[in-house]
Design a protein around this motif. Sequence first.
Motif, PDB file in Angstrom:
ATOM      1  N   THR A   1       0.817  -1.217   0.000  1.00 20.50           N
ATOM      2  CA  THR A   1       0.000   0.000   0.000  1.00 20.50           C
ATOM      3  C   THR A   1       0.849   1.264   0.000  1.00 20.50           C
ATOM      4  N   GLY A   2       2.167   1.127  -0.134  1.00 21.66           N
ATOM      5  CA  GLY A   2       3.052   2.287  -0.186  1.00 21.66           C
ATOM      6  C   GLY A   2       3.230   2.979   1.146  1.00 21.66           C
ATOM      7  N   GLN A   3       2.972   2.282   2.253  1.00 22.61           N
ATOM      8  CA  GLN A   3       3.062   2.892   3.584  1.00 22.61           C
ATOM      9  C   GLN A   3       4.208   2.328   4.415  1.00 22.61           C
ATOM     10  N   LEU A   4       5.087   1.550   3.789  1.00 21.73           N
ATOM     11  CA  LEU A   4       6.215   0.993   4.525  1.00 21.73           C
ATOM     12  C   LEU A   4       7.197   2.111   4.870  1.00 21.73           C
ATOM     13  N   PRO A   5       7.460   2.336   6.156  1.00 20.22           N
ATOM     14  CA  PRO A   5       8.376   3.428   6.512  1.00 20.22           C
ATOM     15  C   PRO A   5       9.812   3.092   6.110  1.00 20.22           C
ATOM     16  N   LEU A   6      10.450   4.009   5.427  1.00 23.07           N
ATOM     17  CA  LEU A   6      11.843   3.852   5.009  1.00 23.07           C
ATOM     18  C   LEU A   6      12.682   4.952   5.648  1.00 23.07           C
ATOM     19  N   HIS A   7      13.892   4.582   6.042  1.00 18.01           N
ATOM     20  CA  HIS A   7      14.820   5.539   6.647  1.00 18.01           C
ATOM     21  C   HIS A   7      16.132   5.477   5.864  1.00 18.01           C
ATOM     22  N   PRO A   8      16.175   6.141   4.723  1.00 19.20           N
ATOM     23  CA  PRO A   8      17.369   6.040   3.861  1.00 19.20           C
ATOM     24  C   PRO A   8      18.586   6.737   4.454  1.00 19.20           C
ATOM     25  N   THR A   9      19.713   6.095   4.292  1.00 20.05           N
ATOM     26  CA  THR A   9      20.999   6.668   4.682  1.00 20.05           C
ATOM     27  C   THR A   9      22.007   6.361   3.562  1.00 20.05           C
ATOM     28  N   ARG A  10      23.142   7.034   3.630  1.00 16.11           N
ATOM     29  CA  ARG A  10      24.209   6.807   2.644  1.00 16.11           C
ATOM     30  C   ARG A  10      25.215   5.843   3.256  1.00 16.11           C
ATOM     31  N   PHE A  11      25.473   4.726   2.577  1.00 13.05           N
ATOM     32  CA  PHE A  11      26.400   3.735   3.128  1.00 13.05           C
ATOM     33  C   PHE A  11      27.113   3.016   1.988  1.00 13.05           C
ATOM     34  N   LEU A  12      28.191   2.322   2.363  1.00 10.67           N
ATOM     35  CA  LEU A  12      28.959   1.548   1.404  1.00 10.67           C
ATOM     36  C   LEU A  12      28.247   0.228   1.100  1.00 10.67           C
TER      37      LEU A  12
END
Length: 353
Positions: free
Chosen positions: A197-208
């Motif tokens: 449903t497009g409601q999955l919480p995402l917490h993007p970060t920059r990583f290798l």
Amino acid sequence: MNSHDHHFPPHWNSKRRHFFRGMAFVFSAMTFFIVAAIATAIYFIATQTQHDLSGGILIPLCGIPLLFIIIASLIGRWGFRRFGRPMADVVSAIDAVAEGDLSVRVRENFPGDLGQLARRFNHMIAELERADQQRRNLTADIAHELRTPLHIIQGNLEGILDGVYEATPEHINNTLDETQLLARLVNDLQTLSLAETGQLPLHPTRFLVADLTDDLTSSFSSQAITFGIDLVTDITNPNQEITADYDRLNQALTNLITNALRYTVKDGKITIRTEAIQNGTRFTLNDTGAGIPQEDLPFIFDRFWRGDKTRRDRIHSGLGLAIAKQIVLAHGGTIDVESKLGKGTTFIIELPE
């Protein structure tokens, strides 16, 4: 769909006849008023003109309304055939869908925009029917998956209460294992539902990317050794970075590796490869396992899909691949699979930077 393949139930046909009668009434009323206007104009000309119209001119003038009625009837007949019938079919089909019948389809053998409308309408109904069937299947699958652990928990507790079983750590641990299985299933279903449903919480970060693959190999190295499987990585660029939710992406790849370990035999090999692509990163997970039949490939990302229909694996929920796909899609990426029986399977994930 040919016209002779299409049949509406009687109550829909009555609605079509009602639709036709309504259109015929409107067309007849318009024709009547136009004929009346023409007749009035002819009468006005005949009474007001100073010329003698009693000769060869008056008779043709009086025949104009009759000629108009004939032309209007021909045009009306053509219009009903070309426009009225397809619109009546669509209206009847809409009524059928409103009543819950998603098996109805309309004729498609009409030219131009009407044919395009019919094809798009049929496609929409087919998608609704497929979604409804998936919902029914999901309900049945969930009930089936929940039934077994609930029965085991109930049987163990009733056995202890009735004195059939002793309240030993073994029986208590068996019951606890079943509750943990239920908890995993519920958590997986929640994750899948939020993702779809497009409601999955995402917490993007920059990583290798290399850090992620290192964590994966560390998590599965002992299990791979136990199974006699060689788990290796192929990092084309150790400094490659990506912006994503680390934990969710780890979860998706974990599900894929878990699936690969289940279907790769001893002395087999699982390779995790990462490489840079245009504006993104590609993850390739290849195993030398049993492979997937071509006819099963379109369904492997479905909920509760299992390659071996006869094996009842109660450790895994059957949602791993479906969750992996939804996590990838939530990141704006794509996931594909290639497989050959006896030669293994390859999953390809491409994610934007």
